[in-house]
Motif scaffolding. Sequence first.
Motif, PDB file in Angstrom:
ATOM      1  N   ILE A  83     -10.347 -15.507 -19.913  1.00 19.94           N
ATOM      2  CA  ILE A  83     -10.313 -16.509 -20.722  1.00 19.94           C
ATOM      3  C   ILE A  83     -11.307 -17.168 -19.782  1.00 19.94           C
ATOM      4  N   ILE A  84     -10.928 -17.770 -18.555  1.00 18.44           N
ATOM      5  CA  ILE A  84     -11.730 -18.292 -17.040  1.00 18.44           C
ATOM      6  C   ILE A  84     -12.830 -17.859 -17.045  1.00 18.44           C
ATOM      7  N   ALA A  85     -13.267 -16.380 -16.992  1.00 19.39           N
ATOM      8  CA  ALA A  85     -14.516 -15.451 -16.197  1.00 19.39           C
ATOM      9  C   ALA A  85     -14.526 -15.734 -17.935  1.00 19.39           C
ATOM     10  N   GLN A  86     -14.719 -15.631 -19.529  1.00 17.27           N
ATOM     11  CA  GLN A  86     -15.600 -15.358 -20.350  1.00 17.27           C
ATOM     12  C   GLN A  86     -15.847 -17.122 -20.388  1.00 17.27           C
ATOM     13  N   LYS A  87     -15.215 -18.372 -19.416  1.00 19.50           N
ATOM     14  CA  LYS A  87     -15.420 -19.674 -19.863  1.00 19.50           C
ATOM     15  C   LYS A  87     -16.997 -19.490 -19.122  1.00 19.50           C
ATOM     16  N   ILE A  88     -16.531 -19.260 -18.355  1.00 23.12           N
ATOM     17  CA  ILE A  88     -17.867 -19.051 -16.788  1.00 23.12           C
ATOM     18  C   ILE A  88     -18.932 -18.567 -17.476  1.00 23.12           C
ATOM     19  N   LYS A  89     -19.152 -17.965 -17.782  1.00 27.20           N
ATOM     20  CA  LYS A  89     -20.281 -17.017 -18.252  1.00 27.20           C
ATOM     21  C   LYS A  89     -20.478 -17.725 -20.059  1.00 27.20           C
ATOM     22  N   MET A 100     -12.337 -15.319  -5.528  1.00 28.23           N
ATOM     23  CA  MET A 100     -11.234 -16.154  -5.101  1.00 28.23           C
ATOM     24  C   MET A 100     -10.387 -15.040  -3.985  1.00 28.23           C
ATOM     25  N   TYR A 101      -9.287 -15.814  -3.237  1.00 32.57           N
ATOM     26  CA  TYR A 101      -8.285 -15.488  -2.326  1.00 32.57           C
ATOM     27  C   TYR A 101      -7.030 -14.671  -3.661  1.00 32.57           C
ATOM     28  N   ALA A 102      -6.468 -13.472  -2.985  1.00 34.90           N
ATOM     29  CA  ALA A 102      -5.920 -12.524  -3.959  1.00 34.90           C
ATOM     30  C   ALA A 102      -4.586 -12.023  -2.545  1.00 34.90           C
ATOM     31  N   ARG A 103      -3.146 -11.710  -3.379  1.00 41.13           N
ATOM     32  CA  ARG A 103      -2.241 -11.656  -2.405  1.00 41.13           C
ATOM     33  C   ARG A 103      -1.857 -10.545  -2.991  1.00 41.13           C
ATOM     34  N   LEU A 118     -10.952  -6.570 -15.842  1.00 39.46           N
ATOM     35  CA  LEU A 118     -11.828  -8.013 -14.900  1.00 39.46           C
ATOM     36  C   LEU A 118     -12.766  -8.026 -14.330  1.00 39.46           C
ATOM     37  N   ARG A 119     -13.193  -6.579 -13.459  1.00 47.10           N
ATOM     38  CA  ARG A 119     -14.373  -6.228 -13.175  1.00 47.10           C
ATOM     39  C   ARG A 119     -15.525  -6.585 -13.512  1.00 47.10           C
ATOM     40  N   SER A 120     -15.288  -6.101 -15.408  1.00 48.95           N
ATOM     41  CA  SER A 120     -16.182  -6.300 -15.788  1.00 48.95           C
ATOM     42  C   SER A 120     -16.531  -7.819 -16.759  1.00 48.95           C
ATOM     43  N   LEU A 121     -15.793  -8.038 -16.297  1.00 50.77           N
ATOM     44  CA  LEU A 121     -15.918  -9.560 -16.521  1.00 50.77           C
ATOM     45  C   LEU A 121     -17.107 -10.449 -16.142  1.00 50.77           C
ATOM     46  N   GLY A 122     -16.583  -9.958 -14.356  1.00 50.31           N
ATOM     47  CA  GLY A 122     -17.174 -10.573 -13.277  1.00 50.31           C
ATOM     48  C   GLY A 122     -16.368 -10.618 -12.201  1.00 50.31           C
ATOM     49  N   ILE A 123     -15.568 -10.406 -12.219  1.00 49.86           N
ATOM     50  CA  ILE A 123     -14.105 -11.117 -11.518  1.00 49.86           C
ATOM     51  C   ILE A 123     -14.527  -9.533  -9.925  1.00 49.86           C
TER      52      ILE A 123
END
Length: 292
Positions: A83-89, A100-103, A118-123
Amino acid sequence: MHYTGTIYRPPAEAKTLLLQVTVGCSHDGCTFCSMYKDVPFRIEPIEQIEEDLQESRSVRPDAKRVYLVGGDPFVLSLERLKIIAQKIKEYLPQCETISMYARITNIKTKTTEELKELRSLGINYLYIGIETGHDETLTRIHKGNTADEAVEQCKRLEDAGIAYHGIYLNGLAGHSKGEISAFETAKLFNQLRPKSIGITSLILIPGTDLYQQKLNGEFVEATEFERVQELKYFIEHLETDTKVFANHVSMATPVIGKIPEDKPKMLKVLQDTIDDFDEDELRQYREQLRQL
């Protein structure tokens, strides 16, 4: 824009649009870290994120990169991140990279298919605190994962096409253990293909568990010479094709270079420090640090 407390972001994201999607760290258990001690973890509402994106569009409509603020926003579920990635786009159609940071534990909760989605959405760029490949130290600092688990999860990122920057914390193993930490960390990275490796040097911060362990005599800090020798040993054993940025303000002897071609130059800088400076001179630099 909505921001809570001190905002932390990697040096490379200095000019990036910062979007707060989480506050604090979902783990908040590492003994050396004080970044989020006074900030309870929470997930920001989509309505607020969309409001911030509307504002961002008015000032940075051509933004090509967005950095998601928080200790580990990758902890969010696949659906939330989608949802966040789609809103950014939607609001910033020219955005190409969401970072972003990730553990390691955040990656583990997602399937390889979900990572690819997620990669396909730009993350497509994560910052991961590897800290060390030395399992004894990882256990002592309550990192929450082993070295083998870090290798396994980072390989899954590679399979999904998600680039990442690994962070190594020089001096974390403490007095007399720098060499084994360096060797095990180089061994870890040599199994991987990180886009880059960032190296910082441990700063013991009042209020952290590790600082208290030092006061109690349970942890003995590495000397400045040990830190330089540890970094030199790490670079000597690092073989994977990557870039190394050991130029954080915490590093008394900063070095930058590509591995393997710049290795001789980097090693010479570190050896010159070992040959030309004494412990007191190097320690003076650390004692003068006022901020990180």
